[in-house]
Design an enzyme around this catalytic site. Structure first.
Site, short mmCIF file in Angstrom:
data_model
loop_
_atom_site.label_atom_id
_atom_site.label_comp_id
_atom_site.label_asym_id
_atom_site.label_seq_id
_atom_site.Cartn_x
_atom_site.Cartn_y
_atom_site.Cartn_z
CG HIS A 1 43.52 46.24 46.73
ND1 HIS A 1 42.83 47.22 45.96
CD2 HIS A 1 44.36 45.82 45.39
CE1 HIS A 1 42.23 46.13 44.16
NE2 HIS A 1 44.13 46.19 44.48
CG ASP B 1 39.95 45.67 48.33
OD1 ASP B 1 40.56 46.57 47.42
OD2 ASP B 1 40.00 44.55 47.41
CD GLU C 1 44.20 45.59 40.57
OE1 GLU C 1 44.17 46.01 39.58
OE2 GLU C 1 43.51 45.61 41.51
CB THR D 1 31.31 41.86 44.83
OG1 THR D 1 31.86 42.28 46.33
CG2 THR D 1 30.93 40.06 45.05
C1 ACM Z 1 42.63 40.71 41.06
O1 ACM Z 1 41.56 41.07 40.18
N1 ACM Z 1 42.94 42.73 41.44
C2 ACM Z 1 43.59 39.59 41.83
#
Ligand code: ACM
Length: 610
Positions: A265, A188, A328, A473
């Site tokens: 991400h 990420d 996203e 997290t």
């Molecule tokens: C997500 O919670 N962005 C998959």
């Protein structure tokens, strides 16, 4: 009219037989009878196991019995054994099992290793929670099989990193409650966590961030309010460690789904390889949370990069699925990019979202050539998806419903019911809970979730592989906090995934869940101690000038302590015995906490009485 009304009512759950209910099993098995009597295991136990799967399960069972103070050995002599594992083709499917405990001992039968393993997990829940002199196993006849084939839980190791030992523990948690899929969110914006031999800068640069935002980002109005801790943070798993975790999961019949996020991400990737961006860097691994506009550019070097990465990922993970994220991914940079305009012209796209669909389909072809299936978050629907991609529906069920109608397989993980990074206290940002992302997801809302949307026909429902709970997290910084968010909610997730909807009942679940707390204590799991129940206006009984409450705790053996003066109850304040009578002649706040047998206290239940 009356018939119409009745037809519209949900079917009443079939309540479990009281004897079966008293066994306290989670998840509730499909069919249980519990005749009177118990089989006493000897001090030294022999487990009959012959095939490799039988021997694998027998060895795990042996370790678990040893932890209970009962040494066990494997034997190939059926007659000498008290616990017998047998493989036999069964109607109960690849993960079903039969468990019989009677005068002859314990017999677990299944079509294969997974079923034997689940039978062994059920057996463990029939044994005492703690080591003791005698181990008596109640007589039972159980025939069991899961409702869903994908029974998942995700762990985000990017926002905060969790060591191999805890990842194994997380897998143990899933396996103990019969979940079979561990979604490992490995990359990420805030950190890349998997060693890739061909791209060493991923673990030299992308695996680390300079510092981390302090406090709840969503409560700050402007970035000017952001404060950072000034402490470098990071970590990653070597390929040897990944192999170790994969082998650990395989022995427990848990499939790992690795997630490598693209195209969004991914600013941590750009920190190491800025040439994969649409515009020149430099970039840095992100130190805050949210959605970053700096995504990778869908150009040939980017395809080469992800194909190389996925080649190593596919070689490490034997499971059938690879998750490519896809959520996203703002298209700000793509809209500004000459390279992307070029692709759109060449491919005849009128909408930049279609570029992501094209990107995903190309990645999917690459994965298919390696024998893998692509999974993506529900945004992958927006650019057009192939018929073979699996959709993980997180922004509610809408994406999942659309995908299933389209013939795609679906995993249901809506934020509304299965985002277990959401809070457990009705008060937002309660001072009694660790810092969390916000939102409130109470246990009953998880428990009562049905992954099969009513909008789908039975044929379309077959595309719903199952549910998955997600543990993001950003604010869950330590293993202790993961345990606090996971327990007891994982037990509710377990029944969503394993127990058919017609057999589920929240009221019947709660006491069975209660019986599990002693087992969680024995394993030193940092579960969230639930508040006492019954302190609410609906439960109040008026007796003259007093309001009377009957409180109860979900934790067997717990005390309930209360105060009427607005202070926080603790071990020294009044002990609730039978009823709590509150005078009605003035406004006061009643507060009550559960003090669990392990000494830990719940958040207070609170009620203003007037
Ligand atoms: C997500 O919670 N962005 C998959």
């Amino acid at each position: 009219m009356l018939a119409g009304l009745l037809a519209g009512r949900p079917a009443l759950a079939q309540l479990p037989d009281p004897a079966a209910q008293r066994l306290g099993l989670v998840p509730l098995p499909r069919a249980v009878t519990a005749p009177a009597g118990a089989y006493e295991l000897p001090q030294k136990i022999s487990i009959y196991a012959v095939s490799p799967d039988e021997r694998n399960v027998a060895n795990l069972l042996k370790d678990m019995l040893t932890a209970l103070g009962k040494p066990a050995v494997l034997t190939t002599s059926r007659a000498a054994a008290q616990i017998r594992l047998a493989t036999a083709p069964a109607a109960a499917g690849p993960e079903g099992y039969r468990l019989v405990v009677d005068r002859a001992g314990v017999q677990i039968t299944a079509a294969g290793g997974a079923g034997l393993f689940y039978g062994a997990q059920t057996l463990l829940q029939l044994l005492p929670a703690r080591p003791g002199a005698r181990v008596r196993v109640p007589y039972v006849r159980i025939a069991d099989q899961p409702a869903f084939r994908w029974r998942g839980a995700m762990l985000d190791v990017s926002r905060h990193f969790f060591p191999v030992e805890f990842v194994k523990k997380y897998i143990d948690f899933l396996a103990a409650y019969k979940l079979n899929t561990f979604h490992w969110h490995l990359t990420d914006d805030q950190g890349w966590r998997i060693e890739i031999k061909k791209y060493p800068r991923l673990t030299q640069v992308s695996a680390f961030r300079q510092e981390t935002l302090v406090g709840p980002q969503q409560l700050f109005k402007t970035p000017a309010e952001f404060k950072y801790d000034g402490t470098p943070y990071g970590g990653f798993y070597t390929q040897a460690q990944i192999r170790e975790v994969v082998a650990y999961a395989q022995r427990r019949y848990v499939t790992i789904v690795p997630e490598i996020e693209m195209p969004g991400h991914s600013v941590a990737v750009l920190a190491a390889y800025p040439e994969l961006a649409c515009k020149p860097g430099p970039y840095a691994t992100w130190t805050m949370w949210g959605v970053n506009e700096d995504i990778v550019c869908p150009t040939e070097p980017t395809f080469r990069f992800f194909e190389d990465v996925l080649t190593e990922v596919c070689a490490l993970f034997p499971g059938p699925y690879v998750h490519i994220g896809g959520d996203e991914s703002p298209k700000v940079r793509w809209k500004e990019s000459a390279a992307v305009q070029e692709i759109m012209k060449r491919e005849g796209f009128d909408d930049v979202e279609k570029v992501q669909g094209w990107f995903n389909r190309r990645i999917e072809k690459f994965l298919q050539a390696k024998g893998k299936k692509l999974v993506g978050w529900d945004e992958i629907l927006e650019g057009g998806i192939s018929a073979s991609a699996t959709v993980m529906s997180w922004r509610g069920e809408k994406g999942g419903i659309e995908a299933a109608k389209h013939g795609n397989d679906v995993v249901m993980t809506p934020t509304t019911n299965l985002y277990i990074d959401y809070g457990q206290n009705p008060r937002p940002h309660s001072p009694y809970e660790p810092l969390m992302i916000g939102g409130y997801l109470p246990l009953d809302k998880i428990y009562n979730y049905n992954p099969l949307p009513k909008e789908l026909t039975p044929a379309q429902q077959k595309h719903i592989l199952g549910p998955q709970a997600n543990m993001w997290t950003e604010y869950i910084t330590t293993p202790e906090k993961v345990e606090f968010m996971l327990f007891p909610r994982l037990l509710a997730v377990s029944e969503v995934a394993w127990t058919p909807a017609a057999q589920k009942s929240y009221d019947a679940f709660l006491p069975r869940m209660g019986q599990q707390f002693a087992r969680l204590d024995a394993r030193r799991i940092n579960y969230r101690v639930p508040e006492p129940l019954g302190l609410d206006s609906a439960s109040q009984v008026r007796q003259g000038d007093r309001a009377v409450f009957t409180l109860r705790s979900l934790v067997p053996g717990a005390q309930i302590r209360y105060t009427l003066d607005g202070t926080l109850p603790d071990e020294t304040t009044a002990l609730f015995r039978n009823t709590l009578a509150v005078p009605l002649n003035r406004r006061l706040t009643v507060r009550a906490v559960t003090v669990a047998p392990n000494g830990r206290k719940s958040a207070p239940a609170e009620l203003l009485v007037k």
